[in-house]
Design a protein around this motif. Structure first.
Motif, PDB file in Angstrom:
ATOM      1  N   ASP A 122       0.726  -1.271  -0.040  1.00  0.00           N
ATOM      2  CA  ASP A 122      -0.095   0.023   0.203  1.00  0.00           C
ATOM      3  C   ASP A 122       0.872   1.366   0.031  1.00  0.00           C
ATOM      4  O   ASP A 122       1.893   1.256   0.778  1.00  0.00           O
ATOM      5  CB  ASP A 122      -0.814  -0.097   1.412  1.00  0.00           C
ATOM      6  CG  ASP A 122      -1.672   1.273   1.237  1.00  0.00           C
ATOM      7  OD1 ASP A 122      -2.503   1.293   0.526  1.00  0.00           O
ATOM      8  OD2 ASP A 122      -1.110   2.131   2.105  1.00  0.00           O
ATOM      9  N   GLY A 123       0.495   2.264  -0.892  1.00  0.00           N
ATOM     10  CA  GLY A 123       1.260   3.568  -0.805  1.00  0.00           C
ATOM     11  C   GLY A 123       2.349   3.369  -1.807  1.00  0.00           C
ATOM     12  O   GLY A 123       3.660   3.865  -1.590  1.00  0.00           O
ATOM     13  N   ASN A 215      -6.027  14.542   4.689  1.00  0.00           N
ATOM     14  CA  ASN A 215      -5.629  15.335   3.422  1.00  0.00           C
ATOM     15  C   ASN A 215      -6.478  16.607   3.440  1.00  0.00           C
ATOM     16  O   ASN A 215      -7.603  16.544   2.805  1.00  0.00           O
ATOM     17  CB  ASN A 215      -5.904  14.601   2.022  1.00  0.00           C
ATOM     18  CG  ASN A 215      -5.529  15.174   0.789  1.00  0.00           C
ATOM     19  OD1 ASN A 215      -5.300  16.613   1.099  1.00  0.00           O
ATOM     20  ND2 ASN A 215      -5.231  14.464  -0.144  1.00  0.00           N
ATOM     21  N   TYR A 248       0.501  14.055   8.087  1.00  0.00           N
ATOM     22  CA  TYR A 248      -0.083  13.178   7.058  1.00  0.00           C
ATOM     23  C   TYR A 248       0.841  12.738   6.003  1.00  0.00           C
ATOM     24  O   TYR A 248       1.341  13.814   5.322  1.00  0.00           O
ATOM     25  CB  TYR A 248      -1.315  13.984   6.757  1.00  0.00           C
ATOM     26  CG  TYR A 248      -2.250  13.038   5.671  1.00  0.00           C
ATOM     27  CD1 TYR A 248      -2.026  13.292   4.147  1.00  0.00           C
ATOM     28  CD2 TYR A 248      -3.030  12.007   5.948  1.00  0.00           C
ATOM     29  CE1 TYR A 248      -2.826  12.557   3.223  1.00  0.00           C
ATOM     30  CE2 TYR A 248      -3.882  11.344   5.072  1.00  0.00           C
ATOM     31  CZ  TYR A 248      -3.646  11.786   3.945  1.00  0.00           C
ATOM     32  OH  TYR A 248      -4.413  10.837   2.857  1.00  0.00           O
ATOM     33  N   GLY A 250       0.586  10.632   3.437  1.00  0.00           N
ATOM     34  CA  GLY A 250       0.032   9.849   2.250  1.00  0.00           C
ATOM     35  C   GLY A 250       0.246   8.571   2.294  1.00  0.00           C
ATOM     36  O   GLY A 250       0.251   8.038   0.932  1.00  0.00           O
ATOM     37  N   SER A 251       0.729   7.818   3.384  1.00  0.00           N
ATOM     38  CA  SER A 251       0.910   6.215   3.206  1.00  0.00           C
ATOM     39  C   SER A 251       0.065   5.924   4.464  1.00  0.00           C
ATOM     40  O   SER A 251       0.618   6.028   5.690  1.00  0.00           O
ATOM     41  CB  SER A 251       2.280   5.992   3.349  1.00  0.00           C
ATOM     42  OG  SER A 251       2.767   4.628   3.016  1.00  0.00           O
ATOM     43  N   MET A 252      -0.961   5.132   4.319  1.00  0.00           N
ATOM     44  CA  MET A 252      -2.163   4.658   5.317  1.00  0.00           C
ATOM     45  C   MET A 252      -0.958   4.120   6.434  1.00  0.00           C
ATOM     46  O   MET A 252      -1.246   4.180   7.585  1.00  0.00           O
ATOM     47  CB  MET A 252      -3.168   4.024   4.896  1.00  0.00           C
ATOM     48  CG  MET A 252      -3.852   3.603   5.871  1.00  0.00           C
ATOM     49  SD  MET A 252      -5.201   2.476   5.100  1.00  0.00           S
ATOM     50  CE  MET A 252      -6.400   2.541   6.627  1.00  0.00           C
ATOM     51  N   PHE A 266      -6.831   9.360  12.627  1.00  0.00           N
ATOM     52  CA  PHE A 266      -6.330   9.122  11.210  1.00  0.00           C
ATOM     53  C   PHE A 266      -7.679   9.164  10.348  1.00  0.00           C
ATOM     54  O   PHE A 266      -8.680   8.470  10.693  1.00  0.00           O
ATOM     55  CB  PHE A 266      -5.654   8.019  10.776  1.00  0.00           C
ATOM     56  CG  PHE A 266      -5.547   7.633   9.080  1.00  0.00           C
ATOM     57  CD1 PHE A 266      -6.506   7.014   8.440  1.00  0.00           C
ATOM     58  CD2 PHE A 266      -4.457   8.449   8.483  1.00  0.00           C
ATOM     59  CE1 PHE A 266      -6.428   6.733   6.911  1.00  0.00           C
ATOM     60  CE2 PHE A 266      -4.248   8.239   7.330  1.00  0.00           C
ATOM     61  CZ  PHE A 266      -5.434   7.234   6.467  1.00  0.00           C
ATOM     62  N   TYR A 268      -9.918   9.309   6.690  1.00  0.00           N
ATOM     63  CA  TYR A 268      -9.870   9.555   5.167  1.00  0.00           C
ATOM     64  C   TYR A 268     -11.666   9.529   4.826  1.00  0.00           C
ATOM     65  O   TYR A 268     -12.058   8.475   4.528  1.00  0.00           O
ATOM     66  CB  TYR A 268      -9.315   8.310   4.336  1.00  0.00           C
ATOM     67  CG  TYR A 268      -9.009   8.943   2.927  1.00  0.00           C
ATOM     68  CD1 TYR A 268      -9.959   9.015   2.105  1.00  0.00           C
ATOM     69  CD2 TYR A 268      -7.705   8.963   2.531  1.00  0.00           C
ATOM     70  CE1 TYR A 268      -9.707   9.394   0.694  1.00  0.00           C
ATOM     71  CE2 TYR A 268      -7.492   9.695   1.254  1.00  0.00           C
ATOM     72  CZ  TYR A 268      -8.339   9.944   0.333  1.00  0.00           C
ATOM     73  OH  TYR A 268      -8.144  10.268  -0.819  1.00  0.00           O
ATOM     74  N   LYS A 278     -11.655   6.758  -0.668  1.00  0.00           N
ATOM     75  CA  LYS A 278     -10.757   6.038  -1.225  1.00  0.00           C
ATOM     76  C   LYS A 278     -10.438   4.576  -0.703  1.00  0.00           C
ATOM     77  O   LYS A 278      -9.811   3.780  -1.539  1.00  0.00           O
ATOM     78  CB  LYS A 278      -9.415   6.902  -1.456  1.00  0.00           C
ATOM     79  CG  LYS A 278      -8.192   6.215  -2.199  1.00  0.00           C
ATOM     80  CD  LYS A 278      -6.972   7.445  -2.094  1.00  0.00           C
ATOM     81  CE  LYS A 278      -5.940   6.740  -2.930  1.00  0.00           C
ATOM     82  NZ  LYS A 278      -4.892   7.726  -2.903  1.00  0.00           N
TER      83      LYS A 278
HETATM   84  P1  P6P Z   1      -4.589  10.855  -0.661  1.00  0.00           P
HETATM   85  C1  P6P Z   1      -2.028   5.502  -0.754  1.00  0.00           C
HETATM   86  O1  P6P Z   1      -2.311   5.451  -2.117  1.00  0.00           O
HETATM   87  C2  P6P Z   1      -3.395   5.259  -0.084  1.00  0.00           C
HETATM   88  O2  P6P Z   1      -4.202   4.319  -0.425  1.00  0.00           O
HETATM   89  C3  P6P Z   1      -2.908   5.295   1.572  1.00  0.00           C
HETATM   90  O3  P6P Z   1      -1.816   4.475   1.747  1.00  0.00           O
HETATM   91  C4  P6P Z   1      -3.175   6.912   1.799  1.00  0.00           C
HETATM   92  O4  P6P Z   1      -3.396   6.894   3.300  1.00  0.00           O
HETATM   93  C5  P6P Z   1      -4.165   7.317   0.823  1.00  0.00           C
HETATM   94  O5  P6P Z   1      -4.001   6.620  -0.298  1.00  0.00           O
HETATM   95  C6  P6P Z   1      -3.591   8.906   0.382  1.00  0.00           C
HETATM   96  O6  P6P Z   1      -4.405   9.365  -0.258  1.00  0.00           O
HETATM   97  O7  P6P Z   1      -5.885  10.957  -1.846  1.00  0.00           O
HETATM   98  O8  P6P Z   1      -4.615  11.641   0.584  1.00  0.00           O
HETATM   99  O9  P6P Z   1      -3.056  11.036  -1.477  1.00  0.00           O
END
Ligand code: P6P
Length: 337
Positions: A122-123, A215, A248, A250-252, A266, A268, A278
Motif C-alpha cells: 500500500d502506498g 488530507n 499526514y 499519504g501512506s496509510m 487518522f 480518510y 478512497k
Molecule cells: P490521498 C496510498 O495511495 C493510499 O491508499 C493510502 O496509503 C493513503 O493513506 C492514501 O492513499 C492517501 O490518499 O488522496 O490523500 O493522496
C-alpha cells in the motif's frame, strides 16, 4: 543447565510460545504468520533497493540478470501468493492487485481453514520519493466446508470475523505488527539475523493524543461535521487540551502506525464526488480496525463500526476514521450536532 537467552523473541519463537499456551491449537495460524513474515522479508529487500531501479531496470524491462523486472507491488503480490499457496494453512487469497479471489484448490490448501486478504504494497506510489510504505493483511476462518475449494463467501465476511490481522511497515526500520484477540505485538526486523524480533510487546493505543491525520486538500469537499472537527483540532489551545499537530504522509500504514503508537486520529472521509472515500474495506480498513480495537482504539465509517460492515464486493471502498478512543468520541460529538 543451558541458559537460553529469552530476551529477544523472534516472530517464530513468539508464535510457537503462543501455541504452547493453547495445546488444542493446530499451529496453522502460527504457520500462516511465519509465511507472511518470510514474504515480508523478501519484499523488504526489494523495497530497500527501490532507489536503484534505474540501475536494476524499470518495471516491464529485463534486468542485468536477464530477469523480468516487475512493478514492486506486483512482485509483492506474487511473494505473498507464493508463500501462502505453498504453505499448509491457507485455502485462498484476495488481493488489492487482483480483480478476483484466487482459490488455491489443491488437496492441502482445500484442507486449510484460513483465507487471507491483503494489500501487498500500500502506498507504493511513495517508493520513488523514499516515503515509508506497507503491507496490510487480514486472516479469516473460512465458512465453506473444509476439504473443498474455498469460495468467494469465505472472503465477503465482516471484519469482526477476522481471526488475526496485521501490517508490515517498510520504513526507517521494517516492522511487522499483528493482532489476535489476545493482543497486538510488534516485531522489528533485525537484518543481522534476518529475523523479526519482538520489540513492541502488547501495544496499546493511547486513549487520547494530539495528532490528527487528514488530507487538507480535500477540506471543502468533506461533510460539514468533518470540517467542523478538523477546524476544532486547529483551534485547540491550552484551555482545551493544548494544540494538536497535523501529520499526514499519504501512506496509510505509516500514518496509522504512528498514531497507534503515539495516539492520534487518522481520517480518510468521503467527499462530494467520492462519498465512499478512497480506502478499501476488506484489505485496508478491516485489518487496521481489528488491530486498533484490540489495542483499545476505535474505527468507524462515520456512522458505523468498520468491523460490522457487511461486505458486498471484494474491492468496495469506505470512509475511514480510526484512532484514539477519546479523539474518536470528540469527532462523534460533532456528527451528533
Ligand atoms: P490521498 C496510498 O495511495 C493510499 O491508499 C493510502 O496509503 C493513503 O493513506 C492514501 O492513499 C492517501 O490518499 O488522496 O490523500 O493522496
Amino acid at each position: 543447565m543451558m541458559i537460553i537467552n529469552r530476551n529477544i523473541l523472534t516472530l517464530d519463537e513468539f508464535t510457537i510460545q503462543q501455541l504452547r499456551q493453547f495445546p488444542q491449537a493446530t499451529g496453522e495460524l502460527s504457520s500462516l504468520l511465519r509465511d507472511i513474515g518470510l514474504a515480508s522479508k523478501r519484499i523488504n529487500v526489494e523495497v530497500n533497493k527501490a532507489g536503484l531501479v534505474d540501475i536494476l531496470g524499470d518495471a516491464g524491462t529485463v534486468n542485468v540478470q536477464g530477469e523480468d523486472v516487475k512493478k514492486l507491488d506486483v512482485y509483492a503480490n506474487n511473494q505473498f501468493m507464493g508463500v501462502l499457496k505453498h504453505g499448509i494453512s491457507c485455502a485462498g487469497i484476495g488481493s488489492e492487485e487482483l480483480d478476483e479471489v484466487v482459490v488455491f484448490d489443491d488437496e492441502v490448501s482445500n484442507n486449510s481453514k484460513y483465507v487471507v486478504m491483503f494489500d501487498p504494497l500500500d502506498g507504493s506510489g511513495n517508493i520513488d520519493v523514499n516515503i515509508s510504505i506497507g503491507t496490510i493483511f487480514g486472516i479469516y476462518r473460512r465458512v465453506s466446508p473444509i476439504g473443498t475449494p474455498c469460495t468467494k463467501e469465505d472472503f465477503l465476511q465482516p471484519g469482526n470475523r477476522q481471526v488475526a490481522a496485521g501490517y508490515v511497515v517498510y520504513g526507517s526500520s521494517t516492522m511487522l505488527v499483528y493482532a489476535t484477540r489476545r493482543g497486538v505485538n510488534g516485531f522489528t526486523l533485525d537484518p543481522a539475523i534476518g529475523e523479526f524480533c519482538l520489540s513492541h510487546p502488547d501495544i496499546k493505543c493511547p486513549s487520547s493524543g494530539k495528532i490528527y491525520s487528514v488530507n487538507h486538500g480535500n477540506f471543502f469537499s468533506y461533510e460539514k461535521n468533518v470540517q467542523q472537527y478538523i477546524t476544532a483540532c486547529q483551534k485547540k489551545d491550552k484551555t482545551n487540551g493544548g494544540p494538536y499537530t497535523q501529520r499526514y504522509i499519504g501512506s496509510m500504514v505509516a500514518d496509522v502506525h504512528r498514531n497507534l503508537l503515539k495516539g492520534g486520529i487518522f481520517m480518510y472521509p468521503g467527499t462530494i464526488d467520492k462519498p465512499k472515500g478512497k480506502l478499501r474495506l476488506m484489505y485496508e480498513c478491516n485489518p487496521f480496525a481489528f488491530i486498533i480495537e484490540v489495542a483499545g482504539g476505535t474505527a468507524t465509517n462515520g456512522t458505523q463500526r468498520i468491523l460490522d460492515i457487511q461486505p458486498t464486493e471484494l474491492h468496495q471502498r469506505t470512509p475511514m476514521f480510526i484512532g484514539s478512543k477519546e479523539m474518536m468520541l470528540e469527532l462523534e460529538n460533532f456528527s451528533k450536532v
